[in-house]
Design a protein around this motif. Structure first.
Motif: not given
Length: 216
Positions: A56-67
């Protein structure tokens, strides 16, 4: 707010079904959420586990990638059950924690290919007679991708990350001695090669060699 409500739900759910840990102190850019799901056989034993890593990106708490990937030998261990078992060469998190039997933590953040971007390593196998084995994920322009060479060749987390010489040195110590592996990264071809494989029977001369490697 939705991010934290979802996190609370996940933590409560996986307390019964598996393990879930949120790591917020390993990176300046991402929060790492690691989920372990156990597949149990007919006798109720966890023979295989699936690991899910969400960034999750710290800037907006949105999911960036899932592995996600399957492990080979942690089904019966307590890997990923202790959320404080982590380490970061980027932020300094748990860098003073003692390293025992080659165990650097369940998830470790570092720059493995010397490009200034954070990468991460994560446990995927616990052999019976040596330390844990790791998978390595390298950050590119579009996210993180598994490094097949490091994951298949440098199984044990590097004892030394030499950014000056672009080298990684790993150590494995079975009962009869210690073996040192050296890997060299070419920043132009972006390829690895093994440049050293030395065995010290009963660890004779090992301390002197480790001191030499640290000082080169």
């Amino acid at each position: 707010m939705k991010y934290f409500m979802f996190l609370i739900f996940v933590l409560l759910f996986f307390d019964a079904k598996g393990q879930c840990c949120l790591h917020t102190d390993l990176s300046r850019k991402f929060d790492y959420k690691v989920i372990r799901l156990d597949h149990k056989d007919a006798d109720g034993f966890a023979r295989e586990s699936k690991i899910i890593i969400e960034l999750y990106k710290k800037s907006d708490k949105k999911l960036f990638q899932k592995i996600q990937f399957k492990t080979e030998g942690i089904g019966l261990s307590n890997v990923f059950s202790k959320c404080s078992d982590d380490r970061s060469y980027i932020t300094g998190q748990n860098m003073k924690t003692e390293i025992l039997d080659g165990d650097y933590g369940d998830i470790v953040i570092a720059d493995f290919n010397f490009d200034g971007k954070e990468d991460f390593a994560i446990k995927y196998n616990i052999p019976a007679d040596v330390g844990p084995e790791y998978c390595y994920f390298i950050q590119g322009d579009k996210g993180f991708k598994k490094d097949e060479y490091l994951s298949n060749q440098m199984l044990w987390f590097p004892w030394l990350i030499n950014s000056k010489k672009h080298q990684l040195i790993s150590i494995v110590s079975p009962n009869w001695g210690t073996r040192i592996y050296k890997f060299q990264y070419n920043v132009f071809s972006k390829k690895w090669r093994k440049i050293g494989n030395r065995f010290f029977r009963h660890d004779e001369g090992l301390d002197e060699e480790l001191i030499r490697l640290k000082n080169i």
